[in-house]
Design an enzyme around this catalytic site. Structure first.
Site, mmCIF file in Angstrom:
data_model
loop_
_atom_site.group_PDB
_atom_site.id
_atom_site.type_symbol
_atom_site.label_atom_id
_atom_site.label_comp_id
_atom_site.label_asym_id
_atom_site.label_seq_id
_atom_site.Cartn_x
_atom_site.Cartn_y
_atom_site.Cartn_z
ATOM 1 N N GLU A 1 17.791 -25.286 -5.840
ATOM 2 C CA GLU A 1 18.715 -24.391 -5.380
ATOM 3 C C GLU A 1 20.220 -25.322 -5.312
ATOM 4 O O GLU A 1 20.050 -26.510 -5.072
ATOM 5 C CB GLU A 1 18.645 -24.168 -3.852
ATOM 6 C CG GLU A 1 19.623 -22.937 -3.518
ATOM 7 C CD GLU A 1 19.261 -22.401 -2.059
ATOM 8 O OE1 GLU A 1 20.037 -21.540 -1.829
ATOM 9 O OE2 GLU A 1 18.676 -22.973 -1.506
ATOM 10 N N ALA B 1 16.166 -29.973 4.173
ATOM 11 C CA ALA B 1 15.042 -29.237 3.540
ATOM 12 C C ALA B 1 15.304 -28.253 2.695
ATOM 13 O O ALA B 1 16.501 -27.584 2.585
ATOM 14 C CB ALA B 1 14.346 -28.613 4.792
ATOM 15 N N ASN C 1 11.478 -23.972 -0.945
ATOM 16 C CA ASN C 1 10.758 -23.293 -2.025
ATOM 17 C C ASN C 1 9.425 -22.394 -1.499
ATOM 18 O O ASN C 1 8.697 -23.082 -0.635
ATOM 19 C CB ASN C 1 10.391 -24.640 -2.849
ATOM 20 C CG ASN C 1 11.371 -25.666 -3.177
ATOM 21 O OD1 ASN C 1 12.500 -25.379 -3.567
ATOM 22 N ND2 ASN C 1 10.995 -26.940 -2.527
ATOM 23 N N HIS D 1 13.708 -22.854 10.207
ATOM 24 C CA HIS D 1 14.837 -22.256 9.378
ATOM 25 C C HIS D 1 14.175 -21.965 8.215
ATOM 26 O O HIS D 1 14.407 -20.899 7.447
ATOM 27 C CB HIS D 1 15.983 -23.208 9.467
ATOM 28 C CG HIS D 1 16.910 -22.878 8.308
ATOM 29 N ND1 HIS D 1 18.302 -22.570 8.802
ATOM 30 C CD2 HIS D 1 17.140 -23.192 7.015
ATOM 31 C CE1 HIS D 1 18.772 -22.275 7.626
ATOM 32 N NE2 HIS D 1 18.429 -22.514 6.610
ATOM 33 N N GLU D 2 13.419 -23.170 7.628
ATOM 34 C CA GLU D 2 12.824 -23.068 6.273
ATOM 35 C C GLU D 2 11.754 -21.715 6.094
ATOM 36 O O GLU D 2 11.774 -21.154 5.140
ATOM 37 C CB GLU D 2 12.467 -24.375 5.515
ATOM 38 C CG GLU D 2 13.455 -25.348 5.421
ATOM 39 C CD GLU D 2 14.764 -24.990 5.119
ATOM 40 O OE1 GLU D 2 14.804 -24.272 4.121
ATOM 41 O OE2 GLU D 2 15.621 -25.722 5.423
ATOM 42 N N HIS E 1 13.026 -18.381 5.879
ATOM 43 C CA HIS E 1 13.607 -18.055 4.478
ATOM 44 C C HIS E 1 12.387 -17.570 3.662
ATOM 45 O O HIS E 1 12.585 -16.807 2.704
ATOM 46 C CB HIS E 1 14.131 -19.244 3.653
ATOM 47 C CG HIS E 1 15.612 -19.761 3.988
ATOM 48 N ND1 HIS E 1 16.739 -18.759 3.932
ATOM 49 C CD2 HIS E 1 16.055 -20.875 4.286
ATOM 50 C CE1 HIS E 1 17.589 -19.402 4.174
ATOM 51 N NE2 HIS E 1 17.413 -20.723 4.264
#
Ligand code: BES
Ligand code: ZN
Length: 852
Positions: free
Chosen positions: A135, A271, A274, A306-307, A310
């Site tokens: 990204e 972080a 993926n 947070h990740e 996503h």
């Protein structure tokens, strides 16, 4: 300003779409190159003779198209500026499906993006990891591809690696077969349909611990380099709980059968989400029970939450184009708190959010050179520029505003609807608003338009006459110069809560002015739910001040007033001495988050006046607040303290120390001296190290350098590195800057260290000089991605015209890729500082003379 690249549109034509990639890579961890082959199944919607796809720093050996059993090799041309290759064919390729086979090679670079290497030592031996960070636009450095978020496809990844290494990718391996020369082929199961920027592959020596979500549904693993898995337990626990939380909250099960979290020793951001293989820098994942501070532990929980958010919001449903990046980042920045609040209610994370991200957003977005949440972007450097606090922090703040407005259940239902409707697809901002509108029946599209399409936010000014209160909205500018120049007249739709004598009222405030008839009006924007600032006439302010003093105002409102009073002084709404006077109402304050705003206001002003002859009186003023607080908090934790007491203790001691409280400094030095016998709690280390360094000399500098070099736990290293930026001797700070650029400091940490020297008032000028002198090397090492803007943001602390001229001159000649907007913001801030100091210097001095 010199522009890094021309900014013409760099989008791919949309008549050729990828369906599936069969991708095989063979990395060489000695020469740091890789060989690759891929077959991309594509769909062609229009007769064509050429195919354009993304590729950067890759050498293509052959490219061949096959359709209807006919094959043809392409002529390859590289369009380096726009990061694409064009494959040209002699014969027409008809509409329909075709296979594109490409053989290529590339480098495993040291730029922390694309396919890159990470290095670490174990038992005196140097080891390497090959890992990816794609990204926003760097998948194209690892394989030729259609590198846009809407070009979703399935990926079948194979990695050919030495027999003893571990390979990780988004999914689990379906087969591992022997290969020539001691290698093996690890073939991973097909991914879901997804965007290129979410693909990942990691090769190295790893250890892991694992667990399962409820009912053994998803296998969760945390990977570290050898010998660190004991620091992975907290992460595993948080990851499992987060997954379970989102499964339930979104009402969509996590679509993969495994989730890996991998600690990478060299990593640019904190972080990366993926899908199924989330990568982290070590400080954002590893927790050592003895050496991790509470605030870092909270950070780890936040980053993981947070990740994992996503995995749905971003991975399952993705923005069409980077213009809507905020959908990803603003949303995850909201959800991280919701999830952490569920896991650790005693942390009161939403309060901390208000003192942190929310305040940052209000500051950044008060610049004329901020940008709308939804912003047109084309070139990769423009895209990387918007991974900023407008997308993250303002984004989360406006989402929070919607949630407060429609209520938490409707909010959740709207999200469920949105995610189900758009699974495996792409969206724009309106798709989210439509979902909330559908479930709530409220005009969300209309209400939110100004918040995401316009730059800035309003300040609400309250004035009163004969029991009529008038509230007026206008755009807030932190810079008095920007506000005089401004002509725009946006009127926001503001969901507004305010307090009358007894009860609270909620309205949607859509006009320039409203009048409220009431005997008394308390604080408006009660609970700080809406993204606005407030200001009051003198009388109202006096009343609010007394409420603060008597402990009658809720904490969020006390925080809001403390934050805004300094901002409106900076902006010229009131004289700065009014803010100083108001700060004294807080002398009985006990909440960390309120002190945090006060301290930041007081500190900003200190940086402004630190070269003036009344700076000592200013320190006396600051100590009149921080010394009693430090004394009250003491150095040791107490029984039955509130959740945030350790934070308040640090704040009190570090501020008292910084403004020169002799007792605090002496006590800190004793604690440091006794640290072998009596180890310093991890929570206090940063504060104590900072005080030791800022009162230290060459001896301390050398000691911290030695400690830094011997330390292997990254969080501790960060604290020691920070200490090196706190000295007050220019020569030593210069040595710190050189140290930061040396091999002793990882590239991922260098920009932070330089920035910290810059933020040290003694280091301001030498840091700038150093950066100018070393610009070529800095660009070479950190020139791509977000580092440059991070590095340059401390320029905002400069406050004399001579500096401004010099800075502008420098950047007229030199490029600062991805930091163009940061520089405009910096210029605006310096101009503002100059004007602020000129306007209020005397009044600050007079006030200090009178009172201290
Ligand atoms: N998607 C980002 C990672 C990223 C950042 C990629 C910048 C490309 C450029 C990730 O989800 C993220 O936002 N990470 C944050 C941490 C988070 C807790 C705010 C980060 O790395 O700072
Ligand atoms: Zn994110």
């Amino acid at each position: 300003m010199k522009k890094a690249q021309n900014r013409k549109s760099v989008r791919l034509p949309n008549h050729i779409l990828p369906i599936r990639y069969d991708l095989s890579l063979k990395p060489d961890l000695e020469s740091f190159t890789f060989e690759g082959r891929e077959v991309i199944q594509i769909k062609i919607n229009k007769l064509t003779k050429d195919i354009t796809l993304h590729s950067k720093d890759i050498k293509i050996h052959t490219a061949q198209i096959t359709h209807n059993k006919k094959s043809e090799f392409a002529k390859i041309s590289y369009q380096e500026k726009i990061e694409t290759i064009k494959l040209s064919f002699k014969n027409n390729i008809p509409k329909g499906e075709a296979d594109l086979a490409i053989v290529f090679e590339g480098v495993i670079n040291d730029k922390l993006r694309g396919f890159y290497k990470s290095t670490y030592n174990i038992d005196g031996k140097t080891k390497h990891i090959a890992t990816t960070q794609f990204e926003a636009t760097d998948a194209r450095r690892a394989f030729p591809c259609f590198d846009e978020p809407a070009q979703k496809a399935i990926f079948d990844v194979s990695l050919i690696i030495p027999g003893e290494k571990t390979a990780i990718s988004n999914t689990l391996p379906i087969s591992i077969k022997e290969h020539e020369g001691g290698y093996k082929v690890v073939k991973f199961s097909p991914t879901p349909i997804m965007s290129t920027y979410l693909l990942a592959f990691i090769v190295g020596d790893f250890e892991y611990i694992e667990g399962w979500t409820k009912g053994k549904k998803v296998k969760v693993r945390v990977f570290t380099t050898k010998g660190k898995t004991h620091q992975a337990k907290f992460a595993l626990d948080v990851a499992i709980k987060s997954l379970e939380f989102y499964n339930e909250y979104f009402d969509i099960p996590y679509p993969l059968d495994t989730l890996d979290l991998i600690a990478i020793p060299d990593f640019e951001s904190a972080a990366m989400e993926n899908w199924g293989a989330v990568t982290f820098r070590e400080t954002a994942l590893l927790v050592d029970e003895e050496h991790t501070s509470l605030s870092n532990k909270q950070w780890v929980a936040i980053v993981i939450a947070h990740e994992i958010a996503h995995q749905w919001f971003g991975n399952l449903v993705t923005m069409h184009w980077w213009t809507d990046l905020w959908l990803n980042e603003g949303f995850a920045s909201y959800m991280e708190n919701l999830c952490v609040d569920k896991m650790f209610p005693s942390w009161h994370i939403w309060d901390l959010y208000l003192a942190d991200r929310y305040a940052v957003a209000l500051r950044l977005d008060s610049l004329a050179n901020s940008h709308p949440i939804e912003v047109e972007v084309h070139h990769p450097s423009e895209i990387s520029e918007i991974f900023d606090m407008v997308s993250y922090a303002k984004g989360s703040a406006v989402i929070r505003m919607v949630a407060e407005y429609i209520g938490y259940e409707k909010f959740r239902d709207g999200l469920r609807y949105y995610l189900k409707k758009h699974s495996y697809n792409n969206t724009n901002t309106v798709d989210l608003w439509n979902a909330f509108e559908k479930v709530s029946g409220k005009p969300i599209n209309k209400m939110m338009e100004t918040w995401t399409k316009k730059t800035g936010y309003p300040i609400l000014s309250v004035s009163s006459k004969n029991n009529i209160f008038e509230v007026k909205q206008e755009r807030f500018f932190l810079s008095r110069i920007s506000s005089t120049k401004n002509k725009e007249k946006t009127v926001w739709d503001i969901p507004l809560k305010y307090k009358l004598e007894k009860d609270s009222k909620s309205i949607l405030f859509k006009k320039k002015n409203i009048k409220i008839k009431a005997k008394t009006l308390g604080k408006i924007n009660e609970g700080e739910g809406s993204f606005v600032r407030t200001s009051y006439d003198k009388e109202a302010l006096g009343t609010l001040g007394k409420q603060i003093l008597s402990g009658k105002m809720p904490v969020k409102d006390r925080l809001g007033l403390a934050r805004d009073i300094f901002a409106i002084a900076e902006a010229g709404y009131i004289k700065t001495e009014e803010a100083l006077k108001f700060s004294l109402y807080y002398k009985n304050e006990e909440e960390y988050i309120v002190w945090s705003e006060l301290a930041s206001g007081i500190n900003r002003l200190y940086r402004l006046i630190n070269n003036e002859n009344f700076v000592d009186k200013y320190k006396t003023y600051a100590l009149s607040l921080f010394s009693p607080l430090a004394e009250k908090m003491g150095f040791n934790n107490k029984n039955k303290e509130g959740h945030s007491a350790p934070f308040l203790r640090n704040l009190a001691i570090s501020n008292a120390g910084a403004y020169g409280d002799k007792n605090i400094i002496k006590k800190s030095q004793e604690i440091f001296k006794n640290r072998k016998r009596n180890p310093i709690r991890a929570d206090m280390r940063s504060t104590i190290y900072g005080i030791i360094a800022s009162n230290g000399s060459k001896k301390e500098w050398e000691m911290f350098v030695k400690m830094y070099s011997n330390e292997s736990f990254h969080e501790e290293k960060e604290r020691l590195g920070y200490a090196l930026t706190r000295l007050k001797d220019k020569k030593l700070l210069e040595k710190t800057l050189n140290f930061a650029l040396s091999k002793n400091v990882r590239n991922q940490d260098t920009p932070f260290m330089i920035a910290q020297v810059w933020q040290n008032p003694v280091g301001r000028d030498i840091a700038w000089k150093f950066v100018k002198k070393n610009w070529k090397e800095i660009l070479k090492n950190y020139g791509e991605g977000g580092f440059i803007s991070r590095l340059l943001s401390p320029l905002e602390g400069h406050k004399i015209t001579k500096d401004l001229v010099d800075i502008k001159k420098f950047f007229n000649k030199n490029i600062a890729p991805g930091a163009e907007r940061t520089l405009e913001q910096v210029y605006e801030r310096i101009n503002s500082n100059i004007a602020w100091l000129k306007a209020d210097k005397n009044s600050i001095k007079n006030w200090l003379d009178k009172n201290y």
